[in-house]
Scaffold this active site. Structure first.
Site, PDB file in Angstrom:
ATOM      1  N   SER A  49       1.221  -1.306   0.421  1.00 18.71           N
ATOM      2  CA  SER A  49      -0.144  -0.174   0.623  1.00 18.71           C
ATOM      3  C   SER A  49       0.857   1.423   0.153  1.00 18.71           C
ATOM      4  O   SER A  49       1.890   0.985   0.016  1.00 18.71           O
ATOM      5  CB  SER A  49      -1.137  -0.213   1.192  1.00 18.71           C
ATOM      6  OG  SER A  49      -0.054  -0.016   2.698  1.00 18.71           O
ATOM      7  N   ASP A  84      -1.194  -0.994  -3.673  1.00 19.11           N
ATOM      8  CA  ASP A  84      -2.186  -1.495  -3.790  1.00 19.11           C
ATOM      9  C   ASP A  84      -2.943  -0.757  -2.604  1.00 19.11           C
ATOM     10  O   ASP A  84      -2.658   0.468  -2.284  1.00 19.11           O
ATOM     11  CB  ASP A  84      -2.325  -2.636  -2.176  1.00 19.11           C
ATOM     12  CG  ASP A  84      -3.256  -3.272  -1.829  1.00 19.11           C
ATOM     13  OD1 ASP A  84      -4.248  -3.289  -2.541  1.00 19.11           O
ATOM     14  OD2 ASP A  84      -3.526  -3.461  -0.697  1.00 19.11           O
ATOM     15  N   HIS A 206     -11.044  -8.695  -2.302  1.00 18.94           N
ATOM     16  CA  HIS A 206     -10.110  -7.667  -1.163  1.00 18.94           C
ATOM     17  C   HIS A 206     -10.586  -8.178  -0.393  1.00 18.94           C
ATOM     18  O   HIS A 206     -11.472  -8.670  -0.131  1.00 18.94           O
ATOM     19  CB  HIS A 206      -9.941  -5.572  -1.433  1.00 18.94           C
ATOM     20  CG  HIS A 206      -9.197  -5.190  -2.413  1.00 18.94           C
ATOM     21  ND1 HIS A 206      -8.341  -4.616  -2.029  1.00 18.94           N
ATOM     22  CD2 HIS A 206      -9.972  -5.152  -3.923  1.00 18.94           C
ATOM     23  CE1 HIS A 206      -7.599  -4.054  -3.222  1.00 18.94           C
ATOM     24  NE2 HIS A 206      -8.371  -4.422  -4.356  1.00 18.94           N
ATOM     25  N   GLY A 208      -9.352 -10.574   1.837  1.00 20.43           N
ATOM     26  CA  GLY A 208      -9.030 -12.238   2.057  1.00 20.43           C
ATOM     27  C   GLY A 208      -9.140 -13.434   3.043  1.00 20.43           C
ATOM     28  O   GLY A 208      -9.254 -14.167   3.315  1.00 20.43           O
ATOM     29  N   VAL A 229      -4.710 -10.469   0.888  1.00 16.74           N
ATOM     30  CA  VAL A 229      -4.764 -11.234   2.073  1.00 16.74           C
ATOM     31  C   VAL A 229      -3.009 -10.209   2.583  1.00 16.74           C
ATOM     32  O   VAL A 229      -1.913 -10.466   1.923  1.00 16.74           O
ATOM     33  CB  VAL A 229      -4.426 -12.518   2.573  1.00 16.74           C
ATOM     34  CG1 VAL A 229      -3.647 -12.796   3.470  1.00 16.74           C
ATOM     35  CG2 VAL A 229      -5.074 -13.535   1.694  1.00 16.74           C
TER      36      VAL A 229
HETATM   37  P1  13P Z   1      -7.318  -8.158   4.842  1.00 16.58           P
HETATM   38  O1  13P Z   1      -6.195  -7.396   5.508  1.00 16.58           O
HETATM   39  O2  13P Z   1      -8.170  -8.150   5.111  1.00 16.58           O
HETATM   40  O3  13P Z   1      -6.761  -9.664   4.449  1.00 16.58           O
HETATM   41  O4  13P Z   1      -7.301  -7.231   3.418  1.00 16.58           O
HETATM   42  C1  13P Z   1      -6.088  -7.622   2.607  1.00 16.58           C
HETATM   43  C2  13P Z   1      -6.550  -6.326   1.383  1.00 16.58           C
HETATM   44  O5  13P Z   1      -7.435  -6.792   0.564  1.00 16.58           O
HETATM   45  C3  13P Z   1      -5.220  -5.783   1.466  1.00 16.58           C
HETATM   46  O6  13P Z   1      -5.646  -4.715  -0.553  1.00 16.58           O
END
Ligand code: 13P
Length: 288
Positions: A49, A84, A206, A208, A229
């Site tokens: 991210s 991300d 998203h 996961g 995830v």
């Molecule tokens: P989680 O943190 O719920 O696994 O989601 C990850 C995600 O969607 C990153 O874009």
């Protein structure tokens, strides 16, 4: 060499499995994901991210970290480095910094602006062979301080976004980032199926972490080809590290050495990776 995510996702979409996207946070994380996926001969997307990029020192640091580890560990499976939930500026910076895949998340913008900026990012990214993910309809929970109530994406808006030249689409179907609340309603398969029929392209799920296996399998059947995830690896890392310290192992000999202190957490991430590759059906995808 790192690859973009298009080919691996198209292959997953055609063959009924999903590629795992794991968020990375540092060297240990990246290494654990790469080594586990090489061991299982599985294609993977390593993502960061904007907040994680900042934490690690910048976009170029992250792109180079993944690239250099990939090369020096002799990784042979397809690996993409993906931004991300990127902003417009962040996505542009990653296209320059050596990312092989970017998500432009304009889901909080007015629709027309989201479509326009997505088209611009697609043009810039595709000129360099970089794949693009875009999003309509917020995804619930919190991601780097960005929150939105778990939404169901509008089918017509998904169709419009899909026609902007993107390679895969993220759309809210009741999924939430982070740990699911006890009263979570589950994924909305009716909406997923409508979106899937409308967009005819790989769909990204998203949030996961913690989605039960039967719902994961059904989502894949309906066109989900990439599952993100993040939290689950963080929880596993924290638990294993806490157990190590609570057992007093950091006080035995050189147990405080980061190579020892961080090893249980790193191994715990690998266990999560193995479990997800199996659950998503992508295990062995490098040779399929
Ligand atoms: P989680 O943190 O719920 O696994 O989601 C990850 C995600 O969607 C990153 O874009």
């Amino acid at each position: 060499m790192l690859v973009n995510a298009k080919e691996m996702l198209d292959k997953a979409y055609e063959n009924g499995y999903a590629i795992a996207h794991f968020n990375t946070n540092n060297l240990e994380w990246t290494r654990a994901i790469l080594e586990a996926c090489e061991q299982k001969q599985t294609a993977v997307i390593i993502a960061a991210s904007e907040g994680a990029n900042k934490y690690m020192g910048g976009y170029k640091v992250v792109a180079d970290l993944v690239k250099n580890l990939h090369d020096s560990l002799d990784i042979t499976v397809p690996v993409a480095i993906h931004l991300d939930h990127g902003t417009y500026e962040g996505a542009k910076a990653c296209i320059e910094a050596g990312f092989t895949s970017v998500m432009f998340d304009g889901s909080s913008l007015p629709l027309e602006e989201n479509l326009e900026k997505t088209r611009e990012i697609v043009e810039l990214a595709h000129a360099k062979g970089i794949s693009v993910e875009a999003e309509v309809g917020g995804i619930g929970g919190e991601e780097d301080g960005v929150t939105s109530a778990g939404e169901l994406a509008d089918v017509d808006e998904c169709k419009k976004l899909a026609s902007c030249g993107i390679d895969f689409i993220a759309a809210g179907i009741g999924n939430i980032h982070g740990v699911y609340p006890a009263d979570w309603q589950g994924l909305n398969f009716d909406r997923l199926s409508e979106i899937s029929d409308a967009v005819n392209m790989p769909i990204v799920l998203h949030g996961g972490t913690g989605i039960p296996e039967d719902q994961i399998k059904k989502a894949i059947e309906l066109g989900v080809s990439k599952i993100n995830v993040n939290t689950e690896c963080q929880l596993a890392f924290a638990k294993a590290t806490r157990e190590y310290i609570e057992a007093g192992k950091d006080k035995e000999g050189k147990g405080f050495d980061p190579r020892k202190l961080l090893a249980p957490g790193t191994n715990a991430i690998k266990e999560v990776v193995y479990q997800k590759l199996d659950m998503f059906g992508s295990e062995g995808s490098a040779n399929k």
